[in-house]
Design an enzyme around this catalytic site. Structure first.
Site, PDB file in Angstrom:
ATOM      1  N   CYS A 295       0.207   3.709   2.779  1.00 36.18           N
ATOM      2  CA  CYS A 295       0.704   3.136   4.042  1.00 36.18           C
ATOM      3  C   CYS A 295       2.195   3.398   4.190  1.00 36.18           C
ATOM      4  O   CYS A 295       2.660   3.785   5.267  1.00 36.18           O
ATOM      5  CB  CYS A 295       0.461   1.628   4.086  1.00 36.18           C
TER       6      CYS A 295
ATOM      7  N   CYS B 210       0.839  -1.209   0.000  1.00 35.67           N
ATOM      8  CA  CYS B 210       0.000   0.000   0.000  1.00 35.67           C
ATOM      9  C   CYS B 210       0.873   1.259   0.000  1.00 35.67           C
ATOM     10  O   CYS B 210       1.571   1.532   0.974  1.00 35.67           O
ATOM     11  CB  CYS B 210      -0.906  -0.058   1.232  1.00 35.67           C
TER      12      CYS B 210
END
Length: 122
Positions: free
Chosen positions: A34, A31
């Site tokens: 992230c 991600c």
């Protein structure tokens, strides 16, 4: 030495219940947001030693992520006195994360409990 703690299904509940202030970052290695949020989260963890900064790898801990109803990552959750008081998907900039931490410290959990016990109006 990292300032964050990797959480698993085995220690998630204990960590939340045994610490007054807990932030949890639900993330995954693939991600992009992230990965962008990780250094912000790590820096905040290094500055706030009174808060437990947990991280849950949603790929490794699929059941835990499902139990927490994570539908988008990163998702930040905040717990005070064992109670979920904040949950928001999306990577936060440093100033917004600081606001969450300040709000978490200032929150009166006892007032929330009183509100929960009050009879419904109407």
């Amino acid at each position: 030495m990292t300032a964050t703690t990797d959480l698993t299904a085995a220690d998630f509940e204990r960590t939340v219940l045994e610490n007054e202030l807990v932030l949890v970052d639900f993330w995954a290695a693939w991600c992009g947001p992230c990965r962008a949020f990780a250094p912000v989260y790590e820096a905040a963890a290094a500055q706030h030693d009174d808060v437990v900064f947990g991280k849950v790898d949603t790929e490794a801990e699929r059941e835990l992520a499902a139990a927490a109803q994570i539908s988008s990552i990163p998702t930040l959750m905040a717990f005070k006195a064992g109670r979920l008081v904040f949950a928001q998907p999306g990577a936060l900039p440093p100033a917004a994360l600081e606001q969450v931490i300040s709000g978490l410290r200032a929150l009166d959990v006892a007032s929330l409990e009183r509100a929960d016990e009050a009879p419904p109006e109407g």
